[in-house]
Design an enzyme around this catalytic site. Structure first.
Site, PDB file in Angstrom:
ATOM      1  N   HIS A  83      10.982   8.915  -5.658  1.00  0.00           N
ATOM      2  CA  HIS A  83      11.079   7.841  -6.647  1.00  0.00           C
ATOM      3  C   HIS A  83      12.214   8.162  -7.605  1.00  0.00           C
ATOM      4  CE1 HIS A  83       9.737   4.675  -9.373  1.00  0.00           C
ATOM      5  NE2 HIS A  83      10.011   5.521 -10.339  1.00  0.00           N
ATOM      6  N   ASP A 162      -0.402  -2.357 -14.283  1.00  0.00           N
ATOM      7  CA  ASP A 162       0.949  -1.911 -14.600  1.00  0.00           C
ATOM      8  C   ASP A 162       1.913  -3.088 -14.623  1.00  0.00           C
ATOM      9  OD1 ASP A 162       2.988   0.253 -14.975  1.00  0.00           O
ATOM     10  OD2 ASP A 162       3.778  -0.674 -13.168  1.00  0.00           O
ATOM     11  N   ARG A 169       5.810  -4.794 -21.969  1.00  0.00           N
ATOM     12  CA  ARG A 169       6.642  -3.717 -22.531  1.00  0.00           C
ATOM     13  C   ARG A 169       8.106  -4.133 -22.566  1.00  0.00           C
ATOM     14  NH1 ARG A 169       5.625   0.919 -18.610  1.00  0.00           N
ATOM     15  NH2 ARG A 169       6.949   2.127 -19.979  1.00  0.00           N
ATOM     16  N   SER A 184       2.792   5.002 -15.664  1.00  0.00           N
ATOM     17  CA  SER A 184       3.233   3.826 -14.904  1.00  0.00           C
ATOM     18  C   SER A 184       3.861   4.247 -13.566  1.00  0.00           C
ATOM     19  CB  SER A 184       4.226   3.039 -15.774  1.00  0.00           C
ATOM     20  OG  SER A 184       5.005   2.170 -15.014  1.00  0.00           O
ATOM     21  N   LYS A 188       1.381   4.201  -9.588  1.00  0.00           N
ATOM     22  CA  LYS A 188       1.798   3.440  -8.398  1.00  0.00           C
ATOM     23  C   LYS A 188       1.908   4.352  -7.176  1.00  0.00           C
ATOM     24  CE  LYS A 188       4.894   1.605 -11.061  1.00  0.00           C
ATOM     25  NZ  LYS A 188       5.931   0.922 -11.798  1.00  0.00           N
TER      26      LYS A 188
HETATM   27  N1  URA Z   1       9.479   3.095 -13.914  1.00  0.00           N
HETATM   28  C1  URA Z   1       8.209   2.635 -13.874  1.00  0.00           C
HETATM   29  O1  URA Z   1       7.682   2.347 -12.813  1.00  0.00           O
HETATM   30  N2  URA Z   1       7.539   2.506 -15.034  1.00  0.00           N
HETATM   31  C2  URA Z   1       8.082   2.797 -16.234  1.00  0.00           C
HETATM   32  O2  URA Z   1       7.435   2.658 -17.234  1.00  0.00           O
HETATM   33  C3  URA Z   1       9.393   3.275 -16.261  1.00  0.00           C
HETATM   34  C4  URA Z   1      10.084   3.427 -15.073  1.00  0.00           C
END
Ligand code: URA
Length: 429
Positions: A83, A162, A169, A184, A188
């Site tokens: 990621h 999220d 956000r 967050s 995932k």
């Molecule tokens: N990537 C994400 O998935 N969430 C965040 O809050 C910041 C970067």
């Protein structure tokens, strides 16, 4: 007063959120019982007060529990994921996923679309005609079993909280809370069934973390969550002051990724990919250490196996991959105002120029143009003559092209002296 009000006031006053409060609040966001103005108020209290490690873990758990979780254990092999915290010109997944699969490991990834100045892997893949990013779960599993690589869109049912919170956000100035960012990202990964993760945390302008210390703190929190769920997580910290590689824009980036897969392409994309492969492959069940992983990955780029695996992956996911065959749009060149050395190429400005050209979205509803984007002729450290082309921006629309080139011009700084070499990889943990 209602429950949500009390939770907001509790956090506002500097108290620690416990499991019942965190859980009920997040569930309330998903069910609609907590309206967006109250969710936003709690997010702001989190930004201002910060989250403790314990609260970060509770938030991650509440997010994971807000939706469906995938169980990939039927594959009986670790499913790896990489990621990136978001970059400009970051096409590494397109190279790394088939490369790691070509070395014998399994890479299964749920990815997102680009928003703002950063691109998304799904948009890049969809620039290949026919490529399907929505796969039923059974097809996703079968593909992983068959070819060891699949990249699909995040299911709406995975971590729905999220998605709702991120949208808030984004528009309420409440993205910047390390605990929320870590929860967050990791929720995932956990809910998608990932067995082990390598995070490429970007540092610099155009990244979440402006300095290494901040990126390390986000990394520490992500690893804490990974440990809590028994999902080994390692972090690589990489510079994102200038874009990665020479292309920014969906199809342009796939073409560049293809060059790297063929053992060619820009050094920085290749290097970062190999560094990440050396982190990721040891997390598989192949008994490889980092040195062997790097050597195997280098060999797969050199002998064509990585490129072949990319072709197979596109084919299986419905994509008609024909290198070099795409609509070439009219370009507008940006030239150097003076002779000297390129001392900075601002990733943020290049990302915005590509977005203006049509490669990115301003809002989630925006349509993107797969062929639009930016090609960088020069990067930091290059010597240039006055009037020499620095970059070109490609767009279907002449007005956008002009507007984008004005933004692109601001990205370059040309000075009299060569800048000192700067490392791409800043650390790992
Ligand atoms: N990537 C994400 O998935 N969430 C965040 O809050 C910041 C970067």
């Amino acid at each position: 007063m209602d429950f949500a009000h009390d939770v907001i006031a509790w956090k506002r006053d500097g108290n620690e959120l416990d499991e019942p409060r965190m859980h009920a609040f997040v569930q309330g966001v998903v069910s609609g019982a907590v309206p967006s103005y109250q969710a936003s108020a709690l997010l702001m209290a989190m930004v201002l007060r910060g989250l403790s490690d314990g609260e970060t873990l509770l938030l991650a758990r509440a997010l994971v529990d807000s939706g469906k979780t995938l169980d990939l254990r039927v594959l009986r092999r670790p499913v790896l994921d990489k990621h990136s915290s978001g970059g400009v010109g970051d096409k590494v997944t397109l190279v790394l996923a088939p490369l790691v699969a070509a070395c014998g490991a399994v890479v299964g990834k749920m990815s997102g679309r680009g928003l703002g100045h950063t691109g998304g892997t799904l948009d890049k893949l969809e620039s290949i005609p026919g490529f399907r990013v929505k796969l039923p779960q059974g097809d996703f599993l079968r593909q992983l079993e068959r070819i060891g690589v699949a990249v699909v869109s995040q299911s709406e049912r995975v971590v729905p909280a999220d998605r709702l919170l991120y949208a808030l956000r984004d528009v309420t100035g409440t993205v910047e809370c390390d605990g929320v960012i870590a929860a967050s990202i990791m929720a995932k990964k956990v809910a998608s069934g990932t067995s082990a993760v390598v995070l490429d945390l970007k540092v610099g302008r155009g990244a979440f973390a402006a300095d290494l210390e901040h990126a390390r703190e986000i990394g520490r929190l992500c690893r804490l969550i990974g440990d809590d769920y028994g999902r080994p997580t390692t972090c690589l910290f990489s510079a994102m002051d200038q874009p990665l590689g020479r292309t920014v824009g969906n199809r342009l980036e796939v073409e560049e990724a293809w060059q790297v897969l063929r053992g060619d392409g820009p050094e920085d994309v290749r290097d970062l990919t190999l560094e990440l492969a050396a982190e990721l492959l040891p997390l598989a069940d192949l008994g490889m250490d980092a040195a062997e992983a790097r050597a195997r990955a280098e060999a797969a780029l050199a002998d064509g196996r990585a490129a072949e695996h990319f072709e197979r992956w596109c084919y299986v996911q419905g994509g008609d991959w024909r290198p070099g065959e795409f609509q070439r749009l009219a370009g507008h060149e940006v030239t150097s105002p003076r002779a000297g050395y390129v001392t900075a190429v601002d990733a943020l400005a290049v990302g915005r120029a590509a977005q203006t050209a049509g490669a990115g979205r301003r809002t989630v509803e925006d349509k993107i143009d797969a062929s639009a984007g930016v090609l960088l002729e020069h990067k930091v450290g290059d010597q240039v003559e006055a009037g020499e082309p620095l970059a070109a921006v490609f767009s279907r629309d002449p007005a956008r092209r002009r507007q984008a080139s004005t933004v692109l011009e601001t990205a370059f700084t040309v000075g009299p002296e060569a800048p000192p070499p700067a490392p791409l990889v800043l650390g790992r943990e």
